[in-house]
Design a protein around this motif. Structure first.
Motif, short mmCIF file in Angstrom:
data_model
loop_
_atom_site.label_atom_id
_atom_site.label_comp_id
_atom_site.label_asym_id
_atom_site.label_seq_id
_atom_site.Cartn_x
_atom_site.Cartn_y
_atom_site.Cartn_z
N PRO A 1 -28.13 26.95 -8.56
CA PRO A 1 -27.12 27.70 -9.32
C PRO A 1 -26.91 27.16 -10.73
CG PRO A 1 -26.36 27.35 -7.07
CD PRO A 1 -27.60 26.52 -7.23
N ALA A 2 -27.12 25.87 -10.95
CA ALA A 2 -26.93 25.30 -12.28
C ALA A 2 -27.98 25.81 -13.27
CB ALA A 2 -26.98 23.77 -12.21
N VAL B 1 -22.22 31.80 -9.33
CA VAL B 1 -23.45 32.07 -8.59
C VAL B 1 -23.18 32.05 -7.09
CG1 VAL B 1 -25.74 31.19 -7.99
CG2 VAL B 1 -25.01 31.26 -10.38
N HIS B 2 -22.45 31.05 -6.62
CA HIS B 2 -22.14 30.98 -5.19
C HIS B 2 -21.36 32.22 -4.74
CE1 HIS B 2 -23.86 27.15 -4.44
NE2 HIS B 2 -22.99 26.44 -5.14
N ALA B 3 -20.41 32.65 -5.57
CA ALA B 3 -19.63 33.83 -5.22
C ALA B 3 -20.50 35.08 -5.22
CB ALA B 3 -18.47 33.99 -6.20
N ALA B 4 -21.37 35.21 -6.23
CA ALA B 4 -22.26 36.38 -6.30
C ALA B 4 -23.21 36.41 -5.11
CB ALA B 4 -23.03 36.36 -7.61
N THR C 1 -16.90 27.77 -13.33
CA THR C 1 -18.24 27.35 -13.74
C THR C 1 -19.28 28.37 -13.33
OG1 THR C 1 -18.73 26.16 -11.70
CG2 THR C 1 -17.52 24.95 -13.43
N ASP C 2 -20.46 28.28 -13.97
CA ASP C 2 -21.57 29.13 -13.57
C ASP C 2 -21.93 28.92 -12.11
OD1 ASP C 2 -21.78 30.28 -16.04
OD2 ASP C 2 -23.61 29.23 -16.64
N VAL C 3 -21.89 27.68 -11.67
CA VAL C 3 -22.24 27.37 -10.28
C VAL C 3 -21.29 28.09 -9.33
CG1 VAL C 3 -22.39 25.54 -8.55
CG2 VAL C 3 -23.31 25.17 -10.85
#
Length: 324
Positions: free
Chosen positions: A72-73, A15-18, A10-12
């Motif tokens: 992040p969403a 984002v958390h990984a980035a 997922t995008d979320v």
């Protein structure tokens, strides 16, 4: 990770990984939303190099600011908003609209906990490590464009003493090389740049404080090599610190003060953004800011270029800086 595996993330999650310093996750986010981002650019600027420049600028800004995304969403509208701001910058050919404008898309939260701070440091470290992999010419235009208020192509060209077309070409090369460098170094361990940043910021602040205390000559001797070359706003070049001492003394005698506002640190260049505070009885004596680009050699300043970001309605200044 295969294409089918990518689709399940997922995008979320990305984002958390980035935000934890995973450049591959950030790259996947940009690829995933590239079509929508391009559609925004084309709708504002049409087909052509300006739209491509805006997209590249947006990718750089997203890379630099992903740690600030609070929800992040909301990454899709956040990325589109960054593209819109980059397009407006192209249209206005002036100081870009701050990316903070997209904060309306996110919800505030409390202060970050220690783990979040460490994650932010990881992201910062790999960005600056990749910047240091660029050649000095490419690194300078990139630092100016994305990390200072000297963002207009013509201002960067004037400061670097090159044509505007050369600035555009170098930025295009830098963005491509930076992307490759980030991917190549994503899994490496990098030095914590916070230590170096703190040292350089302290250096800038102490130098300006020394000027106000009448100790500018000693501060410059400690900062610069004896043969330091100074280039003024008007392109005049001289060697040694005498001109800089005289210019600062004239400012101080006129009631003008310089304060350190921002410091950008690279491997062999340190950029100071200083605010210029004119006296209350002569508020337009000087322009509002001055840029010091300090080129380093053996950890000492070998060259200083001074520059005043200016507007079209600026007029000649009455002090030594040359514009207001």
């Amino acid at each position: 990770m295969t294409a089918s595996e990518n689709a399940k993330v997922t995008d979320v999650d990305l984002v958390h990984a980035a935000q934890s310093g995973d450049v591959h996750a950030l790259g996947l986010l940009l690829v995933r939303h590239q079509a929508d981002m391009r559609a925004v650019a084309l709708s504002i600027l049409g087909c052509g190099p300006d739209a491509e420049d805006a997209l590249q600028d947006a990718a750089m800004i997203a890379m630099r600011r992903i740690g600030d995304l609070r929800d992040p969403a909301a990454v899709a509208p956040w990325l589109r908003a960054i593209v819109r701001n980059a397009c407006r910058m192209q249209l206005r050919a002036a100081t870009p609209i701050p990316v903070e404008d997209v904060e309306t898309l996110t919800l505030p939260r409390g202060e970050p906990d220690p783990e979040e701070l460490l994650n932010g440091h990881a992201l910062r470290d790999w960005v600056w490590h990749a910047l240091d992999e660029l050649s000095p010419r490419l690194r300078l235009v990139t630092m100016l464009r994305y990390f200072t208020d000297v963002t207009a192509y013509e201002h960067i060209a004037q400061l670097c003493d090159v044509p505007v077309g050369t600035v555009r070409s170098r930025l295009n090369q830098a963005r491509a090389k930076l992307s490759q460098a980030l991917l190549a170094t994503a899994n490496a361990t990098h030095d914590d740049v916070a230590v170096q940043e703190k040292k350089r910021r302290t250096e800038a602040e102490e130098t300006m404080r020394a000027a106000r205390q009448g100790l500018f000559a000693q501060a410059l001797k400690e900062l610069c090599s004896p043969e330091v070359e100074i280039t003024t706003m008007k392109g005049k070049r001289m060697q040694g610190i005498d001109w800089l001492l005289g210019a600062m003394n004239r400012d101080l005698d006129a009631g003008v003060r310089q304060n350190s506002a921002n410091v950008v640190t690279g491997r062999d260049v340190v950029i100071w953004e200083n605010s210029l505070i004119s006296p209350p009885d002569d508020p337009f004596h000087c322009p509002p800011a001055v840029i010091w680009v300090n080129f380093l050699q053996a950890n000492r300043v070998r060259e200083i270029r001074l520059f005043h970001p200016h507007r079209d309605d600026d007029v000649v200044c009455r002090c030594c800086h040359g514009r207001r």
